[in-house]
Motif scaffolding. Structure first.
Motif, PDB file in Angstrom:
ATOM      1  N   THR A  82       0.827  -1.203   0.000  1.00  0.00           N
ATOM      2  CA  THR A  82       0.000   0.000   0.000  1.00  0.00           C
ATOM      3  C   THR A  82       0.866   1.259   0.000  1.00  0.00           C
ATOM      4  O   THR A  82       0.611   2.205  -0.742  1.00  0.00           O
ATOM      5  CB  THR A  82      -0.937   0.000   1.215  1.00  0.00           C
ATOM      6  OG1 THR A  82      -1.750  -1.170   1.156  1.00  0.00           O
ATOM      7  CG2 THR A  82      -1.817   1.226   1.215  1.00  0.00           C
ATOM      8  N   VAL A  83       1.892   1.227   0.807  1.00  0.00           N
ATOM      9  CA  VAL A  83       2.804   2.372   0.825  1.00  0.00           C
ATOM     10  C   VAL A  83       3.390   2.580  -0.563  1.00  0.00           C
ATOM     11  O   VAL A  83       3.405   3.689  -1.101  1.00  0.00           O
ATOM     12  CB  VAL A  83       3.942   2.159   1.838  1.00  0.00           C
ATOM     13  CG1 VAL A  83       4.894   3.341   1.810  1.00  0.00           C
ATOM     14  CG2 VAL A  83       3.390   1.952   3.231  1.00  0.00           C
ATOM     15  N   SER A  84       3.850   1.498  -1.144  1.00  0.00           N
ATOM     16  CA  SER A  84       4.428   1.562  -2.476  1.00  0.00           C
ATOM     17  C   SER A  84       3.431   2.162  -3.455  1.00  0.00           C
ATOM     18  O   SER A  84       3.760   3.023  -4.268  1.00  0.00           O
ATOM     19  CB  SER A  84       4.841   0.163  -2.931  1.00  0.00           C
ATOM     20  OG  SER A  84       5.319   0.196  -4.253  1.00  0.00           O
ATOM     21  N   ARG A  85       2.197   1.708  -3.344  1.00  0.00           N
ATOM     22  CA  ARG A  85       1.165   2.221  -4.255  1.00  0.00           C
ATOM     23  C   ARG A  85       0.899   3.705  -4.048  1.00  0.00           C
ATOM     24  O   ARG A  85       0.673   4.444  -5.003  1.00  0.00           O
ATOM     25  CB  ARG A  85      -0.108   1.415  -4.080  1.00  0.00           C
ATOM     26  CG  ARG A  85      -0.116   0.178  -4.968  1.00  0.00           C
ATOM     27  CD  ARG A  85      -1.512  -0.354  -5.167  1.00  0.00           C
ATOM     28  NE  ARG A  85      -1.906  -1.190  -4.034  1.00  0.00           N
ATOM     29  CZ  ARG A  85      -1.906  -2.523  -4.064  1.00  0.00           C
ATOM     30  NH1 ARG A  85      -1.533  -3.156  -5.155  1.00  0.00           N
ATOM     31  NH2 ARG A  85      -2.272  -3.210  -3.022  1.00  0.00           N
ATOM     32  N   VAL A  86       0.902   4.116  -2.814  1.00  0.00           N
ATOM     33  CA  VAL A  86       0.669   5.539  -2.541  1.00  0.00           C
ATOM     34  C   VAL A  86       1.659   6.383  -3.341  1.00  0.00           C
ATOM     35  O   VAL A  86       1.335   7.446  -3.862  1.00  0.00           O
ATOM     36  CB  VAL A  86       0.812   5.845  -1.035  1.00  0.00           C
ATOM     37  CG1 VAL A  86       0.897   7.348  -0.786  1.00  0.00           C
ATOM     38  CG2 VAL A  86      -0.359   5.253  -0.267  1.00  0.00           C
ATOM     39  N   LEU A  87       2.862   5.841  -3.458  1.00  0.00           N
ATOM     40  CA  LEU A  87       3.899   6.585  -4.168  1.00  0.00           C
ATOM     41  C   LEU A  87       3.850   6.405  -5.684  1.00  0.00           C
ATOM     42  O   LEU A  87       4.107   7.335  -6.444  1.00  0.00           O
ATOM     43  CB  LEU A  87       5.272   6.133  -3.663  1.00  0.00           C
ATOM     44  CG  LEU A  87       5.991   7.000  -2.630  1.00  0.00           C
ATOM     45  CD1 LEU A  87       5.077   7.977  -1.930  1.00  0.00           C
ATOM     46  CD2 LEU A  87       6.746   6.156  -1.640  1.00  0.00           C
TER      47      LEU A  87
END
Lengths: 340, 340
Positions: free
Chosen positions: A17-22
């Motif tokens: 999810t963090v990766s996706r946020v970016l």
DNA sequence: ATGAAAGCGCTAACAA
DNA sequence: TTGTTAGCGCTTTCAT
């Protein structure tokens, strides 16, 4: 430095999810996204390009190799290359070889090991002379060279018509009444120097002036090289003009000519090539053939990145325009005082 | 690019063994080692620094940030920095900020994300002005700054005594009989410029000469900046000499002075600071305060790498010597002709 | 003297 | 919309 795990833990979400946020914010819920963004900010987190490069082979770095940091032509070139690269999201890894082919090889090796995605290569020597090496290298990464043609090698090139440039400059000198025109030619093994020397002889031929070897000197592409070469010529003959294949060489020659007590252009006229910033700051100002340095840089980066993004983009030689800029150093009359 | 797995497969050994051949050859049997080495050679394998950095946080890269590629002082500096870095097994990631603090921040961010192990930072502005930022940054990576003192910040500095340098130069001019001495001072917010301006006033005070604001100008640290600043001064008063806080500024001023029809040093004397290569190539040659550029670079890299290798090495300010080099531009007599 | 396995920080395929 | 899992290429325990 905080990692993606730190962020995910604090935000109570998965690393994905963090990766996706970016990387694809639209795929994540607004509330979640904002929470994650908050944590990212709080921790001052930025994803490691090392890890990113490891995963996807995308290091977002290109290599830029030049022969000499103190050659102002390359200084200006670097400035624009770096700016364009940043504009494309790439960091330029800049190295200077001091015109040493061993060092060049070592740098290329170091850059390859850091997984650069492409290479801009500036060298005085012809790539043809290390054909095997570059053909092999080009299989790994796209390459763009400058100031020389690709001559059949699997790489792109950005250059101007040097031959025409020097021909125009020399013709201009002839038109001003000079016939004994000396040339400070760089090293004859350098393709760009060969081209420029060709332009010089072209102009002489067109005017029916015989080539005089006493008026020709090779030299390093430095101001000091220009100084020494001009000195060698002045020791045996007094020319009416000097053509230098680069501005840096011309600036060295200018110093030598003036040291000898000759006035420029009164006694001896002088022309250069490149139109580096410094050519405006000599007294007298230097007549020169302008290279569109910024445009060369932009095309080099542009072509490289295109190829990086899509390996199937075909290599090509991009030939830009150069043009003669007449300033005081080839003024027709004996100067009394330089006006601004 | 082949990977360690390719090598291990072809050599019929484990990846560990291949790694050992490269990093601790003495731990592996001679026969095995040679076989592995053979495969490495055949495949032209070189370990990925990306993967290496990922594993052990050792990227073997340092960052080098300068304000301007076309400032020859930094060109020479870079040349030596790069050479020293290579000597220590490090690749220098070089960036130029164009004296733009936003860009500087962005570069630092890009470099951090690439896990540089240390940073050499050259900037005109004082680090004190961004104290919080640098204090935080210094917690992550060792930093060395140049040409300004660390002023209590947790970083090292390499510099020379600018104040003394300019004081000596100014005193030299006074000794030559000049009293109306103008200063081209860079921006007064720059610590190095403040120091140098201080040296100028020191020398005036010592000689009992009052400071005359009409003789003082600020300027960019470029030749063009020097040109314009000299022009502003010449528009209101005719000094007997100019002191420029850098050679580049002096070279611009020289052009301006000569354009105005004044002889140097006959009508106006001129001195600079740095002793860049180009200061030898002006007519007349430039009197200047020599900075030991190579030594500055060597100390900067040396101190940085020491700290990288052992975080506990304490920060320090390294102060090197500078010295006045008298050349023609402050010659006492009206020149008729420059002899070599 | 050699190898198996874990893990550095991230992203992408797949699952839920 | 979110999470689980695997794996990029390497080095480093820990076994053998």
């Amino acid at each position: 430095m905080p990692t993606i795990s730190d962020v995910s833990r604090l935000a109570g979400v998965s690393k994905t999810t963090v990766s996706r946020v970016l990387n694809a914010p639209e795929l994540v819920n607004r509330k979640t996204r904002e929470r994650v963004l908050g944590v990212i900010k709080k921790l001052d987190y930025a994803p490691s390009m090392i890890a990113r490069g490891m995963r996807g082979q995308k290091t977002r770095m290109i290599g830029v190799i030049i022969p000499d940091f103190t050659n102002l032509y390359y200084s200006e070139f670097l400035k624009h290359v770096e700016e364009c690269a940043i504009g494309e999201g790439y960091l330029a890894l800049i190295c200077s070889t001091e015109a040493n082919r061993e060092k060049e090889k070592e740098f290329i090796e170091m850059l390859r090991r850091r997984q650069i995605e492409g290479l801009i290569l500036c060298r005085y020597e012809g790539v043809k002379e290390d054909e095997d090496f570059f053909v092999r290298l080009a299989r790994d990464i796209p390459i763009v060279i400058t100031d020389q043609a690709s001559r059949g090698l699997p790489l792109s090139a950005v250059l101007t018509d040097s031959r025409k440039g020097i021909r125009t400059l020399t013709a201009h000198l002839i038109e001003r009444g000079c016939r004994k025109i000396a040339i400070l030619g760089g090293r004859r093994i350098y393709p760009f120097a060969v081209e420029r020397f060709g332009g010089y002889t072209d102009a002489l031929n067109a005017a029916g002036i015989a080539l005089d070897e006493r008026l020709c000197e090779e030299c390093d592409c430095t101001a000091d090289g220009g100084y020494r070469a001009a000195e060698r010529i002045l020791n045996r003959v007094l020319p009416e003009a000097f053509v230098a294949v680069t501005d840096l060489i011309a600036i060295g020659a200018l110093r030598c000519i003036q040291s000898g007590g000759y006035a420029v252009p009164g006694d001896i006229a002088l022309g250069g090539f490149d139109n580096i910033l410094l050519s405006l700051l000599t007294s007298p100002r230097l007549t020169t053939v302008e290279q569109p340095i910024e445009e060369i840089a932009r095309e080099a980066v542009g072509q490289l990145i295109r190829k990086v993004r899509n390996k199937r983009v075909r290599n090509r030689d991009i030939v830009l325009e150069n043009r003669l800029i007449v300033r005081e150093s080839t003024g027709a009359v004996k100067r009394e005082k330089v006006l601004d």
